[in-house]
Scaffold this motif. Structure first.
Motif, mmCIF file in Angstrom:
data_model
loop_
_atom_site.group_PDB
_atom_site.id
_atom_site.type_symbol
_atom_site.label_atom_id
_atom_site.label_comp_id
_atom_site.label_asym_id
_atom_site.label_seq_id
_atom_site.Cartn_x
_atom_site.Cartn_y
_atom_site.Cartn_z
ATOM 1 N N TYR A 385 -22.528 -6.386 17.630
ATOM 2 C CA TYR A 385 -21.215 -6.277 18.271
ATOM 3 C C TYR A 385 -20.160 -6.124 17.186
ATOM 4 N N LEU A 386 -19.406 -5.019 17.241
ATOM 5 C CA LEU A 386 -18.362 -4.734 16.269
ATOM 6 C C LEU A 386 -17.001 -4.795 16.946
ATOM 7 N N SER A 387 -16.029 -5.345 16.254
ATOM 8 C CA SER A 387 -14.672 -5.377 16.785
ATOM 9 C C SER A 387 -13.688 -5.365 15.621
ATOM 10 N N GLY A 388 -12.493 -4.903 15.908
ATOM 11 C CA GLY A 388 -11.461 -4.856 14.885
ATOM 12 C C GLY A 388 -10.090 -4.746 15.520
ATOM 13 N N GLU A 389 -9.076 -5.194 14.783
ATOM 14 C CA GLU A 389 -7.706 -5.129 15.267
ATOM 15 C C GLU A 389 -6.767 -4.998 14.088
ATOM 16 N N ALA A 390 -5.703 -4.218 14.261
ATOM 17 C CA ALA A 390 -4.686 -4.062 13.229
ATOM 18 C C ALA A 390 -3.324 -3.976 13.900
ATOM 19 N N LEU A 391 -2.327 -4.549 13.262
ATOM 20 C CA LEU A 391 -0.962 -4.525 13.785
ATOM 21 C C LEU A 391 -0.001 -4.519 12.603
ATOM 22 N N THR A 392 1.028 -3.676 12.673
ATOM 23 C CA THR A 392 2.013 -3.634 11.599
ATOM 24 C C THR A 392 3.400 -3.387 12.160
ATOM 25 N N ASN A 393 4.380 -4.065 11.606
ATOM 26 C CA ASN A 393 5.774 -3.812 11.977
ATOM 27 C C ASN A 393 6.218 -2.482 11.373
ATOM 28 N N ILE A 404 -7.979 -7.290 11.099
ATOM 29 C CA ILE A 404 -9.141 -8.142 11.344
ATOM 30 C C ILE A 404 -10.350 -7.249 11.626
ATOM 31 N N ALA A 405 -11.439 -7.495 10.933
ATOM 32 C CA ALA A 405 -12.702 -6.792 11.178
ATOM 33 C C ALA A 405 -13.788 -7.830 11.396
ATOM 34 N N ASN A 406 -14.576 -7.648 12.438
ATOM 35 C CA ASN A 406 -15.578 -8.644 12.810
ATOM 36 C C ASN A 406 -16.883 -7.964 13.198
ATOM 37 N N ALA A 407 -17.984 -8.551 12.760
ATOM 38 C CA ALA A 407 -19.316 -8.054 13.117
ATOM 39 C C ALA A 407 -20.199 -9.232 13.508
ATOM 40 N N LYS A 408 -20.844 -9.112 14.665
ATOM 41 C CA LYS A 408 -21.768 -10.137 15.137
ATOM 42 C C LYS A 408 -23.122 -9.501 15.403
ATOM 43 N N TYR A 409 -24.170 -10.225 15.073
ATOM 44 C CA TYR A 409 -25.508 -9.736 15.385
ATOM 45 C C TYR A 409 -26.321 -10.858 16.012
ATOM 46 N N ASP A 418 -22.320 -14.146 12.365
ATOM 47 C CA ASP A 418 -20.976 -13.635 12.630
ATOM 48 C C ASP A 418 -20.241 -13.557 11.291
ATOM 49 N N ALA A 419 -19.724 -12.370 10.958
ATOM 50 C CA ALA A 419 -18.981 -12.181 9.719
ATOM 51 C C ALA A 419 -17.644 -11.531 10.041
ATOM 52 N N SER A 420 -16.586 -11.994 9.382
ATOM 53 C CA SER A 420 -15.260 -11.435 9.653
ATOM 54 C C SER A 420 -14.433 -11.403 8.380
ATOM 55 N N THR A 454 0.954 -13.766 1.858
ATOM 56 C CA THR A 454 -0.172 -12.860 2.092
ATOM 57 C C THR A 454 -1.476 -13.621 1.913
ATOM 58 N N SER A 455 -2.401 -13.386 2.800
ATOM 59 C CA SER A 455 -3.690 -14.080 2.732
ATOM 60 C C SER A 455 -4.822 -13.111 3.018
ATOM 61 N N LYS A 456 -5.950 -13.395 2.390
ATOM 62 C CA LYS A 456 -7.195 -12.654 2.620
ATOM 63 C C LYS A 456 -8.269 -13.693 2.909
ATOM 64 N N LYS A 457 -8.894 -13.583 4.050
ATOM 65 C CA LYS A 457 -9.880 -14.596 4.451
ATOM 66 C C LYS A 457 -11.186 -13.932 4.847
ATOM 67 N N PHE A 458 -12.268 -14.421 4.259
ATOM 68 C CA PHE A 458 -13.617 -13.985 4.638
ATOM 69 C C PHE A 458 -14.342 -15.170 5.250
ATOM 70 N N LYS A 459 -14.999 -14.939 6.376
ATOM 71 C CA LYS A 459 -15.713 -16.008 7.067
ATOM 72 C C LYS A 459 -17.088 -15.526 7.482
ATOM 73 N N PHE A 460 -18.092 -16.373 7.266
ATOM 74 C CA PHE A 460 -19.463 -16.071 7.664
ATOM 75 C C PHE A 460 -20.014 -17.273 8.414
ATOM 76 N N GLU A 461 -20.621 -17.016 9.573
ATOM 77 C CA GLU A 461 -21.188 -18.093 10.391
ATOM 78 C C GLU A 461 -22.612 -17.763 10.786
ATOM 79 N N LEU A 462 -23.445 -18.769 10.726
ATOM 80 C CA LEU A 462 -24.812 -18.705 11.233
ATOM 81 C C LEU A 462 -24.945 -19.769 12.308
ATOM 82 N N LYS A 463 -25.376 -19.360 13.488
ATOM 83 C CA LYS A 463 -25.457 -20.291 14.610
ATOM 84 C C LYS A 463 -26.877 -20.326 15.153
ATOM 85 N N SER A 464 -27.461 -21.509 15.152
ATOM 86 C CA SER A 464 -28.808 -21.690 15.691
ATOM 87 C C SER A 464 -28.999 -23.151 16.052
ATOM 88 N N THR A 465 -29.379 -23.406 17.292
ATOM 89 C CA THR A 465 -29.638 -24.777 17.723
ATOM 90 C C THR A 465 -30.868 -25.345 17.033
#
Length: 649
Positions: A385-393, A404-409, A418-420, A454-465
């Motif tokens: 699942y790919l998603s992204g969003e951008a907004l600028t004044n 924002i760029a996001n990828a889930k598998y 999940d990586a964003s 200004t900020s740059k954030k990278f996030k990676f998540e692994l989810k498993s019960t």
């Protein structure tokens, strides 16, 4: 007035719920599992009853993601049974319920192109647009939430929703709190009234949702304990075990945050997907008008904040913001979903009078308009699942943008990643840019001197019960803006750092089960690589719960009982300023290293969840060194209880 309205709503909901119970006595509700409350719906013929499944009670969030009502009792419900009604891991509350929280970790997940309103310490219980849910239910649904407070008072959240037809739903709810507290002059009184509605036509071409929210969050402020009383507190002197004996820094101040918001989000499908057409074209509009203010009152000037222009203090800051978005949404089965939007913002922040400081006239308003252009995309490719969003004044006095760029598998039902990546640039909050007060030290104008954060954030998540939940987050920040003391004085001012800050945190969660016992562990490790003494966080935060679960009385009662340990390492914890309702950086006092043990017994009987807790039961024998902020003690041992009760018609 809001309290009176809230009381009327509560009475109405309780009476309606009682009526529902009387009507539903005609049949026993079938409790197939720990999460199945299935009311009966009579068909038009009245010769057959249709069972309404729990999955039909749908909750839709701001992003239009849908979940269904959960009436189970689990350890996550224990974590959410609090004033905020969400898991507060990484937060430590002040002594009285309804006061602020100190943040043990930093969150840079907000993406905005305009400054935010100040008084952020009062926004933990302030419901934003994305905190409001919408509903679709087959039968009327009521939920009552109750929890005891400290000394005098209680917390109540009453909610009711109904579908008048399959196309239209409305809900009404009120959360009210009043709590006296254990220390002098820390009464809290808050109210959150919300109304939602959503509608769709029978052919599904047009749908709309709206909400109206009014909120008032009031706190008496006492400035915390005096420095000499901090020693008396830590030594556990008998006379001071009665916390009302302490003489705080002042007893004549209060602050309040009030807000009113109207939101309308509606769209019309110009082209609707069917068997012969794989495309959907939608035009939509989102309108958001919010009017809010923050006010600090003090009947007599106090040296705690320095010299003042007048003897009686009344500081009031207002913001009116009108937001209007027009968007086109195109969806194709092969290409995915695209959205193009145009945003208009009209903002008016400031004060009703001007201030002259050192022969300089400070402006009393920040107001103007901005236009912003935005795009969104999302697409699912099998398990990806790919998603992204951008907004600028693109026009206006404030420059701002985010991407924002996001990828889930999804590898399986139990394992996904999940990586964003998020990039953001926006002006500091309004109260960093312009602030006016009757206290001389609390006046400044940084509109022209402060740069965008200004900020740059990278996030990676692994989810498993089965394996574990693991989250890694790395953030890089330029022009970090914060409140702090100037030149080792007691004067608190906004500061914009020229040091580039690098901050990362790793959070691990794993529940280990053995028979009817379980051990739930959440551990966070975090560190500020560059920017120490500018951004302070504890190195380790941990929450560990050992508990027992079982059914009793032929599964009529489900019970959970256990002990929770909360702990964080010692560090220079942020201090609290009650005039600004903000936390500020300090590097003189280290706080932490104290365990907090809670014993709980929770039970579920049909659709009712009952919660009983002995909070911080180790306080008397582990040492009186526990604080939520410098000069603000954490809570002593207390026994509290409450319930969450759902009614179905």
């Amino acid at each position: 007035m809001n309290k009176f309205i809230g009381a009327l709503i509560t009475i109405f909901v309780v009476q309606l719920s009682y009526a529902q119970v009387l009507k539903s006595n005609r049949a026993e509700m079938n409790n197939v599992s720990n999460d199945s409350i299935r009311p009966n719906i009579k068909s038009k013929s009245k010769t057959k009853e249709i069972i309404a499944k729990i999955e039909q009670y749908k909750i839709v969030n701001f992003e239009r993601d849908t979940i269904y009502l959960d009436t189970t009792l689990s350890i996550t419900k224990e974590y959410k049974f609090n004033y905020l009604r969400r898991d507060n891991f990484g937060l430590i509350p002040f002594s009285n319920i309804g006061q602020t929280y100190n943040s043990l970790s930093k969150d840079f997940s907000q993406n905005n192109v305009l400054p935010l309103f100040g008084a952020r310490a009062k926004h933990f219980n302030y419901l934003e647009v994305d905190d409001i849910n919408y509903y679709n239910v087959p039968t009327p649904l009521t939920e009552l939430f109750f929890k005891t407070a400290f000394e005098q008072g209680q917390l109540l959240d009453a909610f009711f929703t109904v579908n008048t037809s399959p196309q239209f739903n409305f809900s009404i709810a009120y959360k009210g709190l009043r709590s006296l507290g254990n220390y002098q002059h820390i009464v809290t009184s808050t109210g959150n009234l919300r109304f939602t509605a959503n509608y769709k036509t029978k052919n599904g071409r047009y749908n709309a949702r709206t909400h109206i929210v009014t909120q008032d969050l009031f706190n008496e402020e006492n400035g915390g304990l005096k420095d000499e009383d901090v020693i008396n507190f830590e030594n556990g002197i008998d006379v001071f075990i009665d916390r009302g004996v302490f003489d705080p820094n002042f007893e004549n101040a209060s602050n309040i945050l009030k807000g009113k918001r109207f939101v309308l989000d509606h769209e019309f499908a110009l082209v609707k997907e069917n068997d012969s057409i794989s495309n959907t074209l939608t035009i939509g509009q989102s309108i958001n008008f919010e009017d809010k203010y923050y006010q600090f009152d003090q009947t007599q000037q106090s040296d705690f904040f320095g010299d003042a222009f007048v003897s009686s203090i009344l500081d009031k800051t207002t913001l009116e913001n009108f937001y209007n978005r027009f968007y086109f949404n195109y969806e194709n089965r092969t290409l995915g979903e695209f959205q193009v939007s145009m945003d208009y913002n009209n903002y008016n922040y400031g004060y009703d009078s001007v201030t002259v400081l050192n022969e300089v006239v400070l402006p009393n308003r920040i107001k103007g308009n901005t236009l912003a252009l935005g795009v969104k995309y999302k697409k699912k490719f099998g398990g990806l699942y790919l998603s992204g969003e951008a907004l600028t004044n693109i026009s206006g006095e404030f420059n701002g943008n985010f991407i924002i760029a996001n990828a889930k598998y999804k590898f399986s039902d139990d394992f996904n990643i999940d990586a964003s990546l998020a990039l953001n640039s926006s002006a500091p909050n309004y109260n960093y840019l312009l602030y006016m007060s009757d206290y001389i030290n609390y006046n400044w104008n940084n509109v022209d001197s402060f740069k965008n954060v200004t900020s740059k954030k990278f996030k990676f998540e692994l989810k498993s019960t089965k394996i574990a939940n693991l989250a890694f987050e790395y953030t890089n920040i330029d022009n970090y803006t914060f409140f702090g003391k100037i030149n080792d004085s007691d004067v608190i001012k906004p500061i914009q750092s020229h040091v580039q800050i690098n901050y990362f945190k790793v959070q691990f969660n794993k529940e280990i089960k053995y028979g009817k016992f379980a051990l739930d562990n959440t551990i966070m490790y975090q560190r500020v690589i560059d920017g120490e003494q500018i951004m302070n966080v504890p190195e380790f935060i941990t929450r560990n719960t050992l508990y027992y679960s079982n059914n009793f009385f032929k599964k009529a009662l489900f019970l959970q009982t256990g002990v929770t340990l909360n702990y964080f390492t010692e560090y220079n914890m942020d201090a609290y300023d009650p005039l600004l309702a903000e936390f500020y950086v300090q590097n003189d006092t280290k706080i932490g290293g104290f365990p907090r043990l809670d014993f709980f017994i929770n039970a579920k009987i049909r659709q009712t969840r009952i919660f009983f807790k002995a909070e911080h039961f180790n306080s008397a024998f582990s040492g009186y060194n526990y604080f939520s902020a410098p000069n603000y003690p954490y809570r002593d041992f207390a026994i509290r209880f409450g319930l969450v009760w759902n009614f179905f018609l």
